[in-house]
Structure formats: structure tokens, C-alpha cells
Design a protein around this motif. Structure first.
Motif, PDB file in Angstrom:
ATOM      1  N   MET A   1     -11.910   3.205   0.925  1.00 67.42           N
ATOM      2  CA  MET A   1     -10.580   2.844   0.436  1.00 67.42           C
ATOM      3  C   MET A   1      -9.578   2.930   1.577  1.00 67.42           C
ATOM      4  O   MET A   1      -9.634   3.844   2.399  1.00 67.42           O
ATOM      5  CB  MET A   1     -10.167   3.781  -0.705  1.00 67.42           C
ATOM      6  N   ARG A   2      -8.674   1.943   1.622  1.00 67.85           N
ATOM      7  CA  ARG A   2      -7.590   1.921   2.605  1.00 67.85           C
ATOM      8  C   ARG A   2      -6.283   1.777   1.840  1.00 67.85           C
ATOM      9  O   ARG A   2      -6.166   0.931   0.947  1.00 67.85           O
ATOM     10  CB  ARG A   2      -7.774   0.755   3.573  1.00 67.85           C
ATOM     11  N   ALA A   3      -5.306   2.611   2.189  1.00 67.82           N
ATOM     12  CA  ALA A   3      -4.016   2.529   1.515  1.00 67.82           C
ATOM     13  C   ALA A   3      -3.432   1.128   1.644  1.00 67.82           C
ATOM     14  O   ALA A   3      -3.384   0.558   2.737  1.00 67.82           O
ATOM     15  CB  ALA A   3      -3.052   3.561   2.104  1.00 67.82           C
ATOM     16  N   HIS A   4      -3.015   0.543   0.544  1.00 66.27           N
ATOM     17  CA  HIS A   4      -2.594  -0.860   0.509  1.00 66.27           C
ATOM     18  C   HIS A   4      -1.132  -0.997   0.936  1.00 66.27           C
ATOM     19  O   HIS A   4      -0.219  -0.516   0.281  1.00 66.27           O
ATOM     20  CB  HIS A   4      -2.781  -1.397  -0.914  1.00 66.27           C
ATOM     21  N   THR A   5      -0.922  -1.629   2.094  1.00 65.95           N
ATOM     22  CA  THR A   5       0.414  -2.031   2.534  1.00 65.95           C
ATOM     23  C   THR A   5       0.340  -3.478   2.955  1.00 65.95           C
ATOM     24  O   THR A   5      -0.732  -4.073   3.042  1.00 65.95           O
ATOM     25  CB  THR A   5       0.909  -1.167   3.712  1.00 65.95           C
ATOM     26  N   ALA A   6       1.498  -4.067   3.258  1.00 65.12           N
ATOM     27  CA  ALA A   6       1.531  -5.490   3.624  1.00 65.12           C
ATOM     28  C   ALA A   6       0.718  -5.776   4.870  1.00 65.12           C
ATOM     29  O   ALA A   6       0.149  -6.857   5.023  1.00 65.12           O
ATOM     30  CB  ALA A   6       2.991  -5.932   3.830  1.00 65.12           C
ATOM     31  N   SER A   7       0.628  -4.801   5.779  1.00 68.48           N
ATOM     32  CA  SER A   7      -0.066  -5.044   7.045  1.00 68.48           C
ATOM     33  C   SER A   7      -1.440  -4.382   7.106  1.00 68.48           C
ATOM     34  O   SER A   7      -2.127  -4.499   8.115  1.00 68.48           O
ATOM     35  CB  SER A   7       0.785  -4.521   8.220  1.00 68.48           C
TER      36      SER A   7
ATOM     37  N   ASP B   1      -7.796  -3.220  -1.227  1.00 69.81           N
ATOM     38  CA  ASP B   1      -7.772  -1.834  -0.746  1.00 69.81           C
ATOM     39  C   ASP B   1      -9.102  -1.102  -0.900  1.00 69.81           C
ATOM     40  O   ASP B   1      -9.190   0.079  -0.585  1.00 69.81           O
ATOM     41  CB  ASP B   1      -6.680  -1.041  -1.467  1.00 69.81           C
ATOM     42  N   THR B   2     -10.142  -1.784  -1.374  1.00 70.58           N
ATOM     43  CA  THR B   2     -11.415  -1.114  -1.649  1.00 70.58           C
ATOM     44  C   THR B   2     -12.590  -2.012  -1.283  1.00 70.58           C
ATOM     45  O   THR B   2     -12.551  -3.223  -1.519  1.00 70.58           O
ATOM     46  CB  THR B   2     -11.540  -0.730  -3.140  1.00 70.58           C
ATOM     47  N   ILE B   3     -13.628  -1.418  -0.710  1.00 73.44           N
ATOM     48  CA  ILE B   3     -14.894  -2.110  -0.457  1.00 73.44           C
ATOM     49  C   ILE B   3     -16.019  -1.229  -0.983  1.00 73.44           C
ATOM     50  O   ILE B   3     -16.049  -0.024  -0.728  1.00 73.44           O
ATOM     51  CB  ILE B   3     -15.105  -2.389   1.043  1.00 73.44           C
TER      52      ILE B   3
END
Length: 471
Positions: free
Chosen positions: A219-225, A200-202
Motif C-alpha cells: 500500500m502507498r499513501a494516495h496523493t496526486a503525485s 494505492d494498493t497492489i
């Protein structure tokens, strides 16, 4: 029966969030027209541009150009006939990229560290040249660094479909890194100068050669897709390279502005030719020359009856008289090769004996011209007339530029200056007086007469003062 494979096209286009579409069995058409299964919003795309045929029985995919105007490109080569495509191939239509992926092989990024090497940057830039071209077009129109950093962050959020993104300059690390969504990962990227990726992070450093200019953190919210994959890291590295170019360009713009401001400031004190020399010194050393000892001939002059003048003029009127005096003194000083410092109601002009062979003569010539300009006032009332005198002295002094980054000022200090300032009371009205060392250097073309051996305030030894006569 046959094995089921899930093939996807990851669509990347500027101003559009990244999309991931599953390719169904049969033919999937790609183009600008609304009847296509995959719509491409790009002026270079034809209404029906290309198609991908997927045959599940053999797990094969074929790309065909539908006689488009601008062509269909597979891995940078334009195709002219139906062409097989495989995992990780890239299709380009106009400025839109479509990456083919086997969904079964796409995995969320494990914790991964990549050294930020030249090879990594070149590979990332090469694979995302179109994206960088579009980003560069947007950033190159911006002329201030804060706006460029904000715009870079917004482009990343838009293009990579992330919720949070920060572009932080190196000088702000201590203040802003603790506020990031993963401060420890950000510190690791900074410490190791490495590209860091989590699901979820770079965090990617912004580098110019070996110099660390800043950090991009997203940051991107972590979901399965919705997880970061290795391609996302590569895109982030490519954008960090463009960010580095932008920061360097802003530095140059700032340097040019600084030079322009410094040049304008120098023109207040020195002649244009000397200003160019000082600006060259500033470019090489990042500062102007500080105080150093050298032999000079100093000329001091002020409005000796300024109190009387202010009684008969308004503040605005007196300011105009003083401004005219400053302007005349500066023009004459610069013409004679000197440097000027403005005092409360007067000036101090410095002529370097180390740079000017006839510094004493030039100082006297400057004094004569200044008196000629200031003496005729056009008023019969003496209380309204300007009254100046010129005192000239030669000797060693500390000369240079003093101050901080925001304000720099020319100055000269030493006994030779103090003596010249005190000598002015013997120079009014409209006389030129000079110290013995100045007189000794003038020669026969500058007649003079001894006034007296006098005691100046604050000086123990007597001093011979001469009046330099008119030509």
C-alpha cells in the motif's frame, strides 16, 4: 509557440527509493560527480557518464554517452553516438535504470486485473532483471523462511517506496488476510490467481507453476503525485517471482534438514544400510512405514538385577551402566542386521524373517555376543555385577514406526513379543532361551536342550522352552 511537453525520468536503483525527475530544456548531465543534474550512485557510473538533451521546439530528446568507462545502454543496447529517445525507453547506467515517460501520458492506475500468466512473469522478469539480480543476492544468503519473508517485504518497501508491505504464506491466509489494508482485493488476487492494482494498493500472488505459495500485498499513501502505475505492477510481479524461488529454496532446505533429522533418528534403531532404505521410503512417501504384519525373530534382554544395582550405585553411575548396555546391544544388533527398541532397563531387537534368511541364527549370535560383553564386570561383589539373560522367540507381529510429525518411534507388538518378554526370567543369569519355532530353525550348529513345558503369565497354553547352549 510550441506545445509544452513534460518529460520525466523515473530512476530505479536498489537500496534507493524510486525517484521521478522532470527533464528541463537543454542538456541534463547524468553521472557520479556532484556537478551533474542527475546523480547516479553506482560504482559502474563515470563521473560524467551521459547526458540527455531536450529541445522543446521540436519536442525531441537525444541521449549521448560522454565517453564513459562502462558504457550507456538504451533498451539493452550500448550506444556509441547521440541517439534519439522516445516515450517508455529505458536507459541503463551500471545497475541503475532510468525510464523515460511523458508526464502527460502517465495516469494513476485504474482498477485493473491481470491474469498471472507465464507471459506476464517472463515480461516482468525480463524488464527488471537487474533489480531481481540484486534482490536474489540479498535473499540467497538467508537460510530461514521467516527472515526471508521479512527481508522481501523490506526490499519492496525500500525499492517501490511504499508504506506497507506484507508477504503472506498460503497457510496463513485465513489468519492474516483480514488484517490487510484491502482484504477484498487480497482475496480476489488469491481466488483468481491474478495480479491486482488500484491507485494505492497492489496485490500479487506468489506462484510456483499452478501452485499458490503466498501473496504480496502493498500500500502507498494516495496523493496526486504518488499513485501506482502499471510499471509498479510489473515490478511487483517480478519480485513475486523471486519470492516464489526463495520459498521453494527454503522448502528444499527444510526438506534436507528434515531428512538429516530423520536419518539421525533412524540410526538409533537400525543399521546405517537399513537407515538409507528407510530414508528413501520417507522421501517418496513423506512418512516412515507404519505397522504391518510380518514374521520376525525377536530378542529381549534387560538388566535383571537393576533394583539391586541402584542400591549400590548413584543415579549417574546406574545411568552409565544402562547406557553401556544400550550401546553394546545396539552395535551388536545392527551388525547382525536387526532393528532395536530401547525399553526401561532393557532392549528389544527385531530380526525380520522376510528380509533375513537366517534371522533365528543371527538373533542367537547377537545374544551370545551380548552375554560375552556384559558378563565380565571386573567386580567380585555380585551385588554390583550386571546380570542379564536373553530370550528369543519367532512368530508373526505388527512391526513398523508409530508417532506423529515431531516424534517417531520403532515398535513391534503381538503375542510373540509378550512371550519373549516373559521368557526372560528363565534366561537369567547369562543364558539364552528360545521358543519352539526359533529352535526348529536353528539347525545342528546351535545345540540346545529342553528346559520344560511351562505356563507363562498371561498365556493359557503351555510353551516348550529350550536353552541354547554355548558354542
Amino acid at each position: 509557440m510550441y506545445n509544452t511537453f513534460m518529460w520525466q525520468l523515473v530512476i530505479e536503483a536498489l537500496n534507493t527509493p524510486q525517484r521521478r525527475l522532470t527533464i528541463p530544456p537543454g542538456i541534463t548531465r547524468i553521472g557520479r560527480g556532484s556537478a551533474n543534474e542527475i546523480l547516479i550512485d553506482d560504482s559502474a557510473a563515470s563521473r560524467f557518464h551521459a547526458c540527455v538533451e531536450y529541445i522543446p521546439e521540436t519536442n525531441t530528446l537525444t541521449l549521448t554517452d560522454l565517453q564513459s568507462t562502462n558504457g550507456t545502454y538504451l533498451n539493452r543496447e550500448r550506444i556509441s553516438r547521440p541517439t534519439p529517445i522516445k516515450n517508455k525507453d529505458t536507459i541503463r547506467i551500471g545497475q541503475v535504470l532510468l525510464h523515460l515517460e511523458n508526464e502527460n501520458e502517465v495516469r494513476p492506475a485504474a482498477s485493473n486485473t491481470q491474469r498471472f500468466t507465464r507471459a506476464l512473469v517472463l515480461e516482468s522478469v525480463d524488464n527488471h532483471a537487474l533489480l531481481l539480480y540484486e534482490i536474489a543476492q540479498k535473499l540467497n544468503t538467508i537460510l530461514d523462511l521467516p527472515t526471508a519473508l521479512v527481508e522481501t517485504a523490506e526490499l519492496i518497501k525500500q525499492y517501490m517506496n511504499v508504506e506497507e508491505c506484507s508477504v503472506i504464506l498460503a497457510q496463513d491466509f485465513d489468519r492474516l488476510i483480514p488484517q490487510q489494508f484491502d482484504p477484498e482485493l487480497a482475496r480476489k488476487a488469491i481466488r483468481d490467481k491474478s495480479a491486482e492494482i488500484r491507485v494505492d494498493t497492489i496485490c500479487v500472488p506468489v506462484m510456483a507453476g499452478d501452485e499458490l505459495l503466498g501473496l504480496i500485498s502493498m500500500m502507498r499513501a494516495h496523493t496526486a503525485s504518488r499513485t501506482f502505475v502499471q510499471r509498479d505492477l510489473q515490478i511487483a510481479v517480478a519480485i513475486s517471482h523471486q519470492a516464489a524461488l526463495t520459498i521453494q529454496r527454503m522448502r528444499l532446505v527444510g526438506l534436507v534438514k528434515s531428512h538429516e533429522q530423520t536419518h539421525r533418528m533412524l540410526l538409533r534403531f537400525v543399521a546405517p544400510s537399513e537407515a538409507a532404505n528407510l530414508l528413501d521410503y520417507y522421501s517418496k512417501n513423506g512418512r516412515l512405514p507404519g505397522l504391518k504384519e510380518e514374521k520376525i525373530t525377536v530378542l529381549c534382554s534387560n538388566l535383571g538385577n537393576s533394583i539391586t544395582i541402584t542400591e549400590h550405585y548413584s543415579l549417574r553411575g546406574f545411568a552409565q551402566i544402562l547406557s553401556s548396555f544400550y550401546q553394546s546391544a545396539a552395535e551388536i544388533t545392527f551388525k547382525m542386521g536387526g532393528t532395536i527398541k530401547y525399553l526401561a532397563t532393557g532392549i528389544m531387537a527385531v530380526f525380520s524373517n522376510e528380509k533375513i534368511q537366517d534371522a533365528e541364527q543371527r538373533a542367537v549370535d547377537a545374544g551370545r555376543e551380548l552375554i560375552l560383553r556384559m558378563k565380565p564386570t571386573g567386580s567380585l561383589d555380585e551385588s554390583r555385577s550386571n546380570m542379564i539373560g536373553v530370550a528369543i522367540n519367532t512368530g508373526n507381529a505388527m512391526v513398523g514406526y508409530v508417532g506423529g510429525e515431531e516424534r517417531v518411534e520403532f515398535n513391534a507388538v503381538g503375542d510373540v513379543i509378550n512371550v519373549a518378554i516373559h521368557m526372560q526370567e528363565y534366561a537369567r543369569p547369562f543364558k539364552i532361551v528360545a521358543g519352539p519355532e526359533t529352535i526348529a530353525a536353528l539347525g545342528e550348529n546351535y545345540p540346545h536342550k529342553l528346559i520344560d513345558s511351562i505356563h507363562l503369565r498371561g498365556r493359557e497354553s503351555p510353551l516348550e522352552i529350550h536353552e541354547v547352549l554355548s558354542e
